[in-house]
Design a protein around this motif. Structure first.
Motif, mmCIF file in Angstrom:
data_model
loop_
_atom_site.group_PDB
_atom_site.id
_atom_site.type_symbol
_atom_site.label_atom_id
_atom_site.label_comp_id
_atom_site.label_asym_id
_atom_site.label_seq_id
_atom_site.Cartn_x
_atom_site.Cartn_y
_atom_site.Cartn_z
ATOM 1 N N ASP A 255 0.409 -1.051 -0.108
ATOM 2 C CA ASP A 255 -0.063 0.239 -0.055
ATOM 3 C C ASP A 255 0.684 1.075 -0.213
ATOM 4 O O ASP A 255 0.596 2.271 -0.376
ATOM 5 C CB ASP A 255 -1.037 -0.219 0.950
ATOM 6 N N GLY A 256 1.905 1.279 0.663
ATOM 7 C CA GLY A 256 2.815 2.638 0.624
ATOM 8 C C GLY A 256 2.354 3.617 1.477
ATOM 9 O O GLY A 256 1.856 3.316 2.269
ATOM 10 N N PHE A 257 2.231 4.533 1.675
ATOM 11 C CA PHE A 257 1.761 5.729 1.908
ATOM 12 C C PHE A 257 1.322 6.041 1.505
ATOM 13 O O PHE A 257 1.971 6.894 -0.020
ATOM 14 C CB PHE A 257 2.979 6.491 2.619
ATOM 15 N N GLU A 258 0.073 7.014 1.286
ATOM 16 C CA GLU A 258 -1.101 7.546 0.866
ATOM 17 C C GLU A 258 -1.336 8.728 1.881
ATOM 18 O O GLU A 258 -1.569 8.748 2.941
ATOM 19 C CB GLU A 258 -1.793 6.813 0.531
ATOM 20 N N ILE A 259 -2.255 10.170 1.526
ATOM 21 C CA ILE A 259 -2.546 11.101 1.851
ATOM 22 C C ILE A 259 -4.498 11.089 1.150
ATOM 23 O O ILE A 259 -4.343 11.645 0.851
ATOM 24 C CB ILE A 259 -1.957 12.352 2.017
ATOM 25 N N ASN A 260 -5.082 11.394 2.235
ATOM 26 C CA ASN A 260 -6.803 11.804 2.380
ATOM 27 C C ASN A 260 -6.868 13.113 3.361
ATOM 28 O O ASN A 260 -6.482 13.324 4.169
ATOM 29 C CB ASN A 260 -7.450 10.310 2.469
ATOM 30 N N ALA A 261 -6.124 14.170 2.059
ATOM 31 C CA ALA A 261 -6.772 15.414 3.312
ATOM 32 C C ALA A 261 -7.768 16.104 1.920
ATOM 33 O O ALA A 261 -6.753 17.176 1.400
ATOM 34 C CB ALA A 261 -5.614 15.858 3.019
ATOM 35 N N PRO A 262 -8.976 16.144 2.227
ATOM 36 C CA PRO A 262 -10.075 17.138 0.854
ATOM 37 C C PRO A 262 -10.185 18.698 1.432
ATOM 38 O O PRO A 262 -10.348 19.068 0.347
ATOM 39 C CB PRO A 262 -10.648 16.090 1.483
ATOM 40 N N ASN A 263 -9.693 18.667 2.571
ATOM 41 C CA ASN A 263 -10.073 19.800 3.047
ATOM 42 C C ASN A 263 -8.806 21.082 3.250
ATOM 43 O O ASN A 263 -8.586 22.133 2.940
ATOM 44 C CB ASN A 263 -10.721 20.499 4.290
#
Length: 349
Positions: A255-263
């Motif tokens: 999966d590695g590294f992911e960013i979820n930052a919609p705002n």
């Protein structure tokens, strides 16, 4: 005038006279400062680089003996060769100072396990004084067989639960601390949070974000332990990732590294990002971004940077730093078309 007659003697200035004049000048300067109102003197002492300098003014006169008590900023710095005396000094200073308002408390210290409880007491003192800005930079030290101090830059000073329950904080900076809140996080007024060299998992990050309802800026520097960064808070507008450590025995998997930052409106990714995969899952509100990191092998670096650039095509401006610019040049040499929103250095490295 004939010889032998009385003549006025010309005074020759001696070294003693010069010293006396210098002392008088110094006294006059001190007197002029002492004539200032207390609030002006406190402002002067506040600008001194360390609290020890403010405390040192108590010898100037009786007037100055207690003025430093009102200085709202406390800054203690410890170098690795003066540990015992440093801890005694801070203990004495905080014991003598009444529990008056503290705006800023800075501790930059090397420590051993035996000193942990004393550091806790200092932090508790600052919290009891409704401190707004807390800055902790802690380095663990140990003696080897030759009695030499060894400094561990990645210390893990355990933050007590009372730190997570303090609602007076506005600006927080932690370096070399471990995060394991046993209860709720109540950072109701924190607007800026910087964490350096810490192991953080998704649960801890979630607790911190949910307990910081007005947080605007989050900066993680050389942190590790999380594969996904979920920043769903509507208040966080700036996210900075300054390096991501690939620590021993920590596996990233597929999966590695992911960013979820919609705002968030601003994103910075810089320094060493030790990841094989790095993707932006949702940054739909992003207005500006800065990419200036280095990462893995050339092939991995190119693949990751290309993916990031393509996922940022909706962003108004994407600034490419020197490290990434070199990789961008290689991608373009292979036929990659640069999006129009990219801003590159005029003189790349």
């Amino acid at each position: 005038m004939e010889l032998g007659q009385n003549q006025p003697m010309k005074h020759i200035r001696s070294e003693e006279d010069n010293n006396n004049n210098n002392n008088n000048n110094n006294n006059n300067e001190a007197d002029r400062i002492s004539s200032l109102p207390d609030c002006s003197i406190v402002e002067i002492l506040t600008r001194l680089p360390e609290t020890k300098h403010a405390v040192g003014t108590t010898t100037l006169s009786k007037r100055w003996k207690h003025v430093w008590h009102s200085v709202p900023n406390l800054r203690f710095v410890c170098y690795d060769d003066v540990i015992p005396g440093f801890f005694d000094f801070v203990d004495k200073t905080l014991t003598q100072r009444p529990q008056l308002k503290v705006n800023k408390f800075v501790l930059d210290a090397c420590y051993d396990n035996v000193f942990e409880s004393r550091i806790d007491n200092w932090i508790r003192y600052a919290i009891d004084c409704n401190v707004e800005e807390l800055n902790l930079t802690l380095r663990r030290i140990e003696r080897n067989a030759r009695r030499i101090w060894i400094v561990d830059r990645a210390a893990d000073f355990p933050l007590d639960q009372f730190v997570f329950a303090c609602s007076s904080f506005v600006d927080l900076t932690f370096s070399g601390c471990s995060f394991n809140p046993t209860g709720a996080v109540s950072w109701k007024n924190v607007r800026s949070l910087v964490i350096t060299c810490a192991k953080l998992d998704e649960d801890v990050i979630g607790k911190i974000l949910s307990g910081s309802p007005v947080l605007e800026t989050l900066e993680l520097k050389s942190c590790y332990g999380f594969k996904r960064l979920d920043v769903k808070s509507e208040s966080v507008k700036t996210l900075v990732i300054s390096g991501y450590e690939n620590m021993p025995n920590f596996e990233f998997g597929e999966d590695g590294f992911e960013i979820n930052a919609p705002n968030i409106l601003s994103l910075v990714i810089q320094e060493d990002v030790a990841l094989s995969k790095f993707c932006l899952r949702n940054v739909s509100s992003l207005v500006e971004a800065e990419l200036d990191y280095w990462h893995g092998t050339n092939e991995e670096y190119e693949k990751t940077l290309k993916g990031l650039i393509l996922s940022l095509r909706h962003v108004k401006v994407v600034e490419i730093g020197g490290y990434c610019c070199k990789v961008l040049n290689r991608l373009e040499a292979k036929g990659f078309k640069r999006p129009s929103n990219l801003k590159v250095p005029t003189s790349p490295w």
